[in-house]
Design a protein around this motif. Sequence first.
Motif: not given
Ligand code: COS
Length: 426
Positions: A145, A147, A199, A203, A254-255, A258, A262, A265, A341, A343, A393-394, A405
């Motif tokens: 979770s 990442v 963090r 990222r 990371f972006k 995500m 998006d 999912r 977005r 999300s 996928e989360g 959030k």
């Molecule tokens: N599109 C564009 N940018 C995105 C984004 C998206 N969908 N999601 C996040 N970002 C960017 C944003 O820019 C964000 O920056 P801000 O601080 O300006 O908002 C930054 O990334 C960080 O996002 P966030 O604060 O949500 O990150 P975290 O590390 O706190 O947590 C989660 C992110 C937990 C939501 C993420 O790690 C996640 O989705 N985890 C699950 C992973 C997963 O699905 N694994 C399965 C793998 S595939 S089977």
Amino acid sequence: MTKLALSSVDLPVFFEERHAALAARLTPEALAPLAGASDAADVARRMGEPLGLYAHLVPEALGGAPAGAGHAADRAAIDVRSLVLVREALGQVSPLADAIFAVQGLGSYPVVLAGSDAQRRAILPDVLSGRRIGAFALTEPEAGSDVASLRTEARREGDGWVLDGEKVLISNVPLAHHLVVFARTGSAAPQHGGDAGGRGAGRAAITAFLVDSGAPGVSAEPLPMSVPHPIGRLRFEGCRVPDSARLGEVGGGFKLAMQTLDAFRISVGAAANGMAARALREAIAHVTRRRQFGAPLSEQQMVRAYLAEMATELDAARLLVARAAHKRDTAPEDAGGAAARVSTEAAMAKMFATEAAQRIIDRAVQLHGGMGVIEGTEVERLYREIRPLRIYEGTTEIQKLIIAKGILERAAAERPADEPPPGRAP
Ligand code: COS
């Protein structure tokens, strides 16, 4: 506008005529070659030729299906509403095919979004035909979770990079020809919890690479799963790749992950709806056929209450999935030309549909009585097949974090600057 019958309701608000035409082609008869098939490589090939389903993963300019009006003109031109229709149909017929299709998407959408023209031309036409299968190598033994805490490292060496690390629970691994690998390229240490700045640095140190699964230094090992599903572990040991294997910007991984999640999912929710629809159909067939206490089970009020709940939950899930897909396809791009977005809506659709499908399938098992737990019955198979969707996928729990959030950020953005603090009378 043509009505698109998804279940007992039509959803013309969210879909267009081309979607109705696609849905009409995705009949159980057309998808029959996938039903019951257990050879993953064969299933993966058939979805390319003759079924042509991967066309919905590739932009029209490279031979894929037209994305339709209103889409970003080029790079992100994948129509999520089409993905949703394909996955709901596959979910009903073959969850194995559905999973392979989804990961073919996860393993190619980062190339659509961030690949150079050379990478897109080298990969996407073969993705389309099914000659090439992809995988999305994000998860690690210590980074699921979370990442931002991934540890696989890509070290700059000469004009290329050297990858070292381990990935686990990577779907399509035994089949995949190419891997989209997320690795740490910056000096920032992986971050577990901690402050926002730490963090953020964690990222920003993640970069994506396009790696051949047969490249020297890559090894794969399958992992047995509770349902037929190709999945495994990957090891990178001194795996050398040129800089041209980098996908997108250094630090943009990371972006990119995500953005990919998006879009996909939403389609996980659709796959869950497909499985739930199948279970509901099986349940209706059973309760109208089976007689107890001198009448069909369907005459009993408690059985009817179950059916009512199952059908309502399924339609609610379909509406959430359709809403998210429609918004993803039609909302204006951001200033940088990226897809809007979605999300929050994507997380709602994924969470609700997968949880609802689990409940619907559980009730279908209950309505089948003892036969519902006999190996080989349809509902027993679905009961096992649905379980991973609440995790991959989360997880449901991660979707809740994303939703909370999103709504808190929206509330903060809408609050006038001169509004008194919450709880105080104006
Ligand atoms: N599109 C564009 N940018 C995105 C984004 C998206 N969908 N999601 C996040 N970002 C960017 C944003 O820019 C964000 O920056 P801000 O601080 O300006 O908002 C930054 O990334 C960080 O996002 P966030 O604060 O949500 O990150 P975290 O590390 O706190 O947590 C989660 C992110 C937990 C939501 C993420 O790690 C996640 O989705 N985890 C699950 C992973 C997963 O699905 N694994 C399965 C793998 S595939 S089977």
